[in-house]
Motif scaffolding. Structure first.
Motif, PDB file in Angstrom:
ATOM      1  N   TYR A  96       0.706  -7.344   3.614  1.00  0.00           N
ATOM      2  CA  TYR A  96       0.149  -7.651   2.295  1.00  0.00           C
ATOM      3  C   TYR A  96       1.186  -8.346   1.403  1.00  0.00           C
ATOM      4  N   PRO A 111       0.810  -1.227   0.000  1.00  0.00           N
ATOM      5  CA  PRO A 111       0.000   0.000   0.000  1.00  0.00           C
ATOM      6  C   PRO A 111       0.840   1.273   0.000  1.00  0.00           C
ATOM      7  N   CYS A 155       7.915   1.237   5.627  1.00  0.00           N
ATOM      8  CA  CYS A 155       7.041   0.056   5.761  1.00  0.00           C
ATOM      9  C   CYS A 155       6.091   0.243   6.939  1.00  0.00           C
TER      10      CYS A 155
HETATM   11  S1  SF4 Z   1       4.419  -5.030   5.206  1.00  0.00           S
HETATM   12 FE1  SF4 Z   1       5.003  -5.389   3.060  1.00  0.00          FE
HETATM   13  S2  SF4 Z   1       3.244  -4.612   1.881  1.00  0.00           S
HETATM   14 FE2  SF4 Z   1       3.035  -3.773   3.955  1.00  0.00          FE
HETATM   15  S3  SF4 Z   1       4.069  -1.777   3.882  1.00  0.00           S
HETATM   16 FE3  SF4 Z   1       5.627  -3.260   4.542  1.00  0.00          FE
HETATM   17  S4  SF4 Z   1       6.625  -3.899   2.650  1.00  0.00           S
HETATM   18 FE4  SF4 Z   1       4.710  -2.907   2.045  1.00  0.00          FE
END
Ligand code: SF4
Ligand code: HEM
Ligand code: SF4
Lengths: 195, 358
Positions: A92, A68, A87
């Protein structure tokens, strides 16, 4: 320009987990996180085989497509890196990744996810190459130092190959020519959109 | 004569022939099933006899995401390739991201259309006499507004996560959006449980008033949804529909959301993929529905807002919008004329009560 790829030769891997240990050691990854793992199918049965797997640094990476906050980038060497500072720990990327590569340190309150961590092909991250900040957040930057990933370098049977995709494919082809059977560049179809 | 019979039998033959060809065209391809049914056991025995190639079996297992063993422990660690991720990506970045904004836009346009067609919303027709009837207890009103505020927070933060990359990064920059997205994630994760609890409380306390009845069928058949006045009880069929959408759809949004905030309990990747798709997809429909609800409660039916803020409505509003209920309440002697009466009614109404049964 090189296009970096991993290839694990399933006919050579002996499930010693040397690559997993080499990675943990070289990158000093967070507690509870393993950027690389060895998976054995048919464990203890005839036809047992093992494969060492980490982030495959996909072309058209699914993790990057669903993030996102859009924090992934692909280096000129074809390595998929991400910016941990941005991050949000939504997970996701882990849902989308075919190889189960993204990992989350369990350090937050109520079991919420922390910043995502994954294999960097030993290429560090956004901070200055070889800086302390880079090592703290992303681990070693061996690529900038002209070296290959620690896991492949450490592999005793040379089952795990890492480097320019064409060279890796050549080495593997030569091996397979001396064996009976068809080549199995496992995971390449999924990761790079080719056989 | 005989020529005519010949003609008739000829046309009959053509007809029968045509029918036969049609039936054959439908039946003959089905023989493929017979072949498969007969051939299957043979293929299997042949394979057994030749011995399967363990190598090709192995790669099939890798591709199909068969679980193996890994010394490394963690979610999804035992699987080499998971194909669900691709489906997850395609649905989230596909239909949900493309149709979602359309759903919201269409609902907004629909609301605007209702506003224009009704000449600026329905107003109370009779002059106000000052008489009032109690409608929602203080308990229901408090729970409703906690839930509504939680809903709005979830709406803003949820949509930020879904569309922020397309809409907000160009506006705020990568750093700016990331800072907001982290805040949004925290707000969303902590407001979620509040919403879930208030939703369940509200559904329970309004359940009795929302049981469907024969009047509701008439409401739909006679065009109540188009703004026609059809006799209704305390809640009309449109309002009941919104209630049941909340009770079922809202609950699914809440449950899938709770699954998503507990990654240590629901570890399976497939569970999380499904939960997020269901959550995002239904949430968009829910937001679309809420536009209509918010419009009806404010501009759409003037005077309705009093019911959920002050707890009572004017007798004229009650008679115009919910005549069956109004007459019942009036018969029970619950119509009030002064503020003291209102205060008394607020005190006396039972927590779960509706005015008509108090
Ligand atoms: S957990 Fe993964 S999808 Fe979510 S912000 Fe961090 S890098 Fe992006
Ligand atoms: C019961 C309460 C809820 C809980 C526990 C909950 C939880 C979650 C979680 C955990 C996420 C994943 C992102 C993250 O980790 O922050 C999420 C995403 C989302 N939620 Fe909720 N939520 C709830 C209710 C709602 C409601 C009522 C709405 C709509 C008004 C909503 C809309 C969204 C949207 C649009 C997303 C983004 C999906 C995507 O990016 O694909 N949620 N929610
Ligand atoms: S293997 Fe997973 S984390 Fe690595 S680039 Fe591909 S999708 Fe992203």
């Amino acid at each position: 320009m090189a296009r970096m790829k991993f290839l694990c030769d399933a006919d050579r891997c002996i499930e010693c987990n040397g690559c997993v240990t080499a990675c943990k050691n070289a990158n000093e990854v967070p507690w509870g996180v393993n950027r690389r793992r060895v998976v054995t199918l048919n464990d203890g049965l005839p036809g047992e085989k093992s494969i060492s797997v980490a982030c495959m640094h996909c072309t058209d990476a699914p993790c990057a497509a669903v993030c996102p906050v859009d924090i992934f980038y692909t280096t000129t060497d074809g390595i998929v890196l991400h910016d941990k500072d941005l991050c949000i720990g939504c997970g996701y990327c882990f849902y989308a990744c075919p190889f189960g590569a993204p990992q989350f340190p369990k350090t937050e309150a109520f079991g919420m996810r922390g910043k995502m961590d994954k294999c960097t092909f030993c290429a560090g991250g956004p901070p200055e190459d070889g800086s302390e900040e880079e090592f703290e957040k992303y681990g070693a930057n061996r690529i900038a130092a002209g070296k290959l990933p620690a896991c492949a370098e450490m592999c005793a049977t040379k089952a795990l190959l890492a480097g320019d995709g064409d060279m890796v494919a050549d080495i593997y082809r030569q091996r397979v020519m001396r064996r009976a059977g068809r080549p199995q560049t496992w995971g390449w179809g999924k990761a790079y959109g080719e056989a | 004569m005989s020529e005519q019979t010949a003609m008739r039998s000829k046309s009959r033959r053509i007809l029968v022939g045509a029918v036969l060809v049609l039936v054959a065209a439908m039946v003959v391809p089905l023989t493929g099933y017979v072949y498969v049914a007969v051939a299957q056991p043979q293929i299997e025995t042949a394979a057994d006899w030749q011995e399967t190639n363990p190598r090709s079996e192995y790669w099939r297992e890798v591709r199909q995401g068969t679980e193996g063993y890994s010394a490394v422990k963690g979610p999804a660690a035992d699987v080499l390739i998971d194909n669900g991720g691709q489906i997850f990506r395609q649905i989230r970045n596909g239909p949900i991201s493309t149709f979602g904004p359309w759903v919201l836009a269409i609902m907004l346009l629909g609301v605007a259309g209702m506003f224009v067609l009704s000449g600026g919303g329905q107003k109370v027709e009779k002059p106000l006499s000052g008489k009032r009837v109690p409608r929602w207890s203080a308990y229901v009103r408090v729970v409703h507004w906690i839930m509504a505020i939680a809903f709005l927070l979830l709406l803003i933060t949820g949509l930020s996560l879904l569309f922020g990359r397309a809409v907000l990064i160009p506006l705020l920059g990568a750093e700016g959006f990331s800072a907001w997205a982290i805040t949004a994630k925290y707000i969303h994760n902590f407001t979620g449980p509040v919403f879930a609890v208030t939703l369940v409380l509200l559904v329970l306390s309004m359940l009795r008033d929302n049981l469907p009845s024969k009047v509701d069928v008439d409401w739909f058949l006679k065009g109540g949804f188009a703004g026609k006045h059809v006799p209704t009880g305390k809640l009309n069929a449109g309002e009941k529909l919104w209630f049941w959408f909340n009770a079922v759809g809202g609950l699914v949004v809440a449950v899938s959301g709770v699954v998503l905030i507990l990654p240590n309990i629901f570890e399976a990747r497939s569970t999380m993929q499904l939960a997020l798709l269901v959550h995002a997809g239904l949430a968009l429909l829910y937001i679309g529905g809420s536009f209509v609800h918010m419009y009806m409660g404010t501009l759409g039916a003037r005077g309705a807002l009093d019911a959920i803020t002050k707890g009572h409505v004017s007798s004229e509003w009650a008679e115009q919008h919910h005549d069956l209920w109004y007459h019942e309440v009036k018969k029970d002697g619950e119509e009030f004329v002064s503020d003291e009466d209102d205060a008394r009614s607020n005190r006396e109404m039972p927590a779960t009560g509706s005015g008509s049964t108090a």
